[in-house]
Design an enzyme around this catalytic site. Structure first.
Site, PDB file in Angstrom:
ATOM      1  N   GLU A 135       0.830  -1.212   0.000  1.00  0.00           N
ATOM      2  CA  GLU A 135       0.000   0.000   0.000  1.00  0.00           C
ATOM      3  C   GLU A 135       0.863   1.260   0.000  1.00  0.00           C
ATOM      4  O   GLU A 135       0.507   2.280   0.593  1.00  0.00           O
ATOM      5  CB  GLU A 135      -0.992   0.004   1.169  1.00  0.00           C
ATOM      6  N   ASN A 194       7.766 -10.466  -4.603  1.00  0.00           N
ATOM      7  CA  ASN A 194       6.697 -10.331  -3.628  1.00  0.00           C
ATOM      8  C   ASN A 194       5.357 -10.616  -4.278  1.00  0.00           C
ATOM      9  O   ASN A 194       4.946  -9.884  -5.169  1.00  0.00           O
ATOM     10  CB  ASN A 194       6.704  -8.905  -3.049  1.00  0.00           C
ATOM     11  N   GLU A 195       4.730 -11.681  -3.850  1.00  0.00           N
ATOM     12  CA  GLU A 195       3.439 -12.086  -4.420  1.00  0.00           C
ATOM     13  C   GLU A 195       3.486 -12.036  -5.943  1.00  0.00           C
ATOM     14  O   GLU A 195       2.589 -11.499  -6.589  1.00  0.00           O
ATOM     15  CB  GLU A 195       2.315 -11.204  -3.857  1.00  0.00           C
ATOM     16  N   GLU A 275       1.760 -14.029   5.585  1.00  0.00           N
ATOM     17  CA  GLU A 275       0.889 -12.879   5.836  1.00  0.00           C
ATOM     18  C   GLU A 275      -0.440 -13.382   6.375  1.00  0.00           C
ATOM     19  O   GLU A 275      -1.369 -13.660   5.609  1.00  0.00           O
ATOM     20  CB  GLU A 275       0.660 -12.050   4.553  1.00  0.00           C
TER      21      GLU A 275
END
Ligand code: NAG
Ligand code: NAG
Ligand code: NAG
Length: 647
Positions: A135, A194-195, A275
């Site tokens: 974010e 990341n992801e 997560e």
């Protein structure tokens, strides 16, 4: 078992641990005599630390979302909940704000953060990205990549992208190496990408390249891992890198299903949820997102019973100060900007206080792992301060505003983007002349506006266009005049979903069917507070308090700089919250520190967190750049309770 080689105790570790020995909480004495190893026992499905099976509960805390003076206390609060690990992203754009310019000081002092974590008896999981989502603006990738290489394909096998990542890692990673576990430091694991499974590109060559680029520095001294949602493993899994999952509260059978899915891609090895979401992120114009504590406990217990390791994202969320908040892509044409607070309804609040959720988790964790012998830090005192009276000084569009606050003025046939103009955040003013068409009114339309436009004709406000609300045109009466001014606000580059979220006017501007040409663009990055301070000082000297124009008339002629001062006694220096309830939308500075965006008209966030570290005994200065409305008395208040739920 894929046995990773281990490295003997190094001098670095002795240096690090001798300072640790003085602190209240030292690493286990074993570390001083035995080899330090952290590895994976694939046969027995477990991590192995110093030769013993190791399972852990950790929590995410991003150093770049809290004042550095508060890191230690927050880390201690995490340790006191029974967590053994703190997990942090590394934000490339913070450390490399401009091409070739690096910053590792203050809030960017990641080495200090890692040392403090070790001192507080926490291991560290490092998530260097370089794309981090989180974010944050552009998912942590520097905006200047889009300036330097307008056609760059981020997160792919693109040569320009890879060259820049390699250069960045050659700056970052040597600073991290001494902290890898086998080198004597606290870093047990390092994330690769990341992801990535959620990214459209699914570029196999890039995955292997970024793995090897990371491995070049970690070698066998920390464990590499990826994390992805359970449905995203096909593109997320990287050969020879431990795959782990991301998921929030779920029932037992769903969790079994998730592990089963993981096992299709990672046949053996420790189970891990990297997560686990104790809260959730929030956007402007929606309700503040919360996760009920009751729903959180059983899934955590279930995962721990399954011998999985779990990282809670976020355990402490913090704040997107300044222009650092990003935005989410909610599907084609849906743009949702993230609020300034990253409180996240996490177990620790934005100011680092503990909550009922914190204690419920602590109690559960204590059934699986011994709680350390440290007190849970007391919550910090908050202050409510007397209202402050702000006066309007200048609008961006007038001569003083332009002279003091603009960084450039450029002309071109077609509108240019923030990135083409090499501006990261803030605002760009686009100006041109309206042609004479024999229609009244005329529809003004911006094709591909990013993200929000304040429209003025002859320097009088006529309306707002918004990407967020999918409103890209408005009628203009030809009676109003012929000078068109458009102030475009960058509300945060998308951090998840599409890449290359250029800002400004991306397409063209139409006036009925006429395409407007010959633009003058003026940049207002508002990065350098000194310029705002100078503007206010000059105008105070010039006019004193002799201004007659009303606040309304200021705001009608452009985004307005408001300024005021307040005096604090020593006893009043404490965390507080700026409450701009009757104001509209803008950004607020205290003593030159950009607290972030406020937008109480839409919520859900109403108050802005003010950390005590930016307040001073004596005179304090507050400046607000307000775009839309302000109370006629110019008052703003400070409260002792945050309000993030004003939707
Ligand atoms: C797995 O654990 C068992 C029992 O603790 C141990 O004997 C064995 O050596 C381990 N397997 C490997 C491959 O390390
Ligand atoms: C734009 O500027 C050019 C060069 O000054 C001029 O020739 C042209 O007529 C202008 N176009 C419009 C639409 O104003
Ligand atoms: C403010 O107005 C008063 C009265 O007209 C005048 O005497 C004074 O010089 C003005 N001050 C400034 C700073 O312009």
């Amino acid at each position: 078992m894929r046995k990773l080689s281990s490295v003997l105790l190094t001098l670095t570790y002795i240096a690090l641990s001798s300072s640790l020995a003085e602190s209240q909480h030292t690493l286990s004495v074993d570390n001083f005599v035995s080899e330090r190893t952290f590895e994976i026992d694939y046969e027995n499905n477990t991590f192995v630390r110093d030769g013993k099976p190791f399972q852990f509960v950790g929590g995410s805390f991003h150093y770049f979302r809290a004042m550095p003076q508060t890191w230690q206390r927050k880390l201690r609060t995490m340790r006191a909940a029974g967590l053994q690990v703190v997990t942090t992203y590394v934000e490339w754009s913070l450390h490399a704000p401009k091409d070739g310019v690096y910053d590792f000081t203050g809030i960017a002092d990641i080495e200090e953060f890692i040392k403090l974590a070790a001192q507080e008896d926490l291991l560290v999981i490092l998530r260097p990205g370089p794309y981090i989502c989180a974010e944050r603006d552009n998912g942590g990738l520097p905006y200047w990549l889009l300036h330097k290489y307008p056609n760059i394909l981020l997160r792919t096998d693109d040569e320009d992208y890879k060259r820049e990542v390699a250069k960045w890692y050659s700056v970052l990673m040597p600073k991290m190496q001494k902290f890898f576990y086998a080198n004597g430091g606290p870093i047990i694991m390092v994330q690769v990408e990341n992801e990535y499974g959620s990214f459209y590109a699914c570029d196999e060559n890039y995955k292997l390249w970024i793995r090897d680029e990371t491995l070049k520095y970690t070698q066998s001294h920390a464990v590499l891992f990826t994390n992805d949602g359970p449905g995203m493993l096909r593109c997320g899994k990287i050969p020879n890198v431990l795959a782990t999952l991301d998921f929030g509260a779920a029932d037992d059978s769903s969790i079994d299903q998730y592990w089963k899915t993981l096992r299709k891609f990672e046949k053996k090895g420790p189970l891990m949820n990297s997560e686990y979401y104790p809260g959730w992120l929030s956007h402007w114009q929606e309700q503040f997102q919360k996760v009920d504590t009751k729903l959180l406990l059983r899934p955590l217990e279930k995962m721990l019973e399954d011998k999985a390791s779990v990282n809670l994202y976020m355990f402490y969320g913090g704040t997107n100060f300044g222009f650092t908040a990003g935005a989410n892509d909610g599907g084609p044409g849906n743009y949702n900007s993230d609020i300034t607070s990253y409180d996240y309804d996490a177990p620790m609040t934005e100011s680092g206080d503990t909550t009922e959720k914190y204690f419920a988790l602590r109690e559960l964790i204590s059934k699986y792992f011994p709680l350390p012998d440290i007190e849970v830090p007391e919550n910090l005192r908050k202050v409510k301060l007397p209202d402050v009276h702000l006066k309007p000084y200048s609008v961006l569009l007038d001569l003083n505003g332009r002279r003091h606050l603009s960084s450039f003025t450029v002309t071109s046939l077609n509108p240019m983007t923030f990135e083409a103009l090499n501006q990261n955040s803030g605002f760009i003013l686009y100006e041109t002349k309206l042609p004479n068409v024999k229609r009244d009114p005329v529809l003004l339309k911006i094709n591909e506006l990013r993200d929000r436009a304040y429209i003025y004709v002859n320097r009088q406000f006529v309306g707002v266009l918004s990407r967020e609300n999918k409103i890209d045109s408005l009628p203009i009466s030809s009676m109003l005049g012929e000078d068109l001014q458009i102030i475009v606000e960058n509300e945060g580059r998308i951090n998840y979903g599409i890449a290359n979220d250029f800002k400004g006017i991306i397409g063209n501007v139409q006036y009925n069917s006429v395409i407007l040409l010959n633009w003058t663009m003026t940049g207002f990055p508002l990065e350098n507070y000194r310029q705002i301070d100078d503007l206010v000082s000059v105008l105070r000297r010039k006019y004193g308090s002799n201004r007659t124009a009303s606040i309304k008339s200021y705001l009608r002629s452009g985004p307005t700089i408001f300024h005021g001062e307040f005096i604090l006694k020593e006893s009043e220096i404490a965390d507080t919250y700026l409450d701009p309830t009757l104001w509209g939308k803008g950004i607020a500075f205290i003593n030159g520190f950009n607290l972030g965006r406020y937008w109480p008209i839409v919520g859900p966030q109403i108050t802005l967190y003010v950390p005590k570290e930016i307040l001073r005994i004596g005179t304090n200065k507050i400046t607000m750049l307000e775009l839309e409305r302000a109370p006629e008395n110019g008052l703003v208040s400070f409260t002792d309770t945050p309000n993030l739920e004003g939707y």
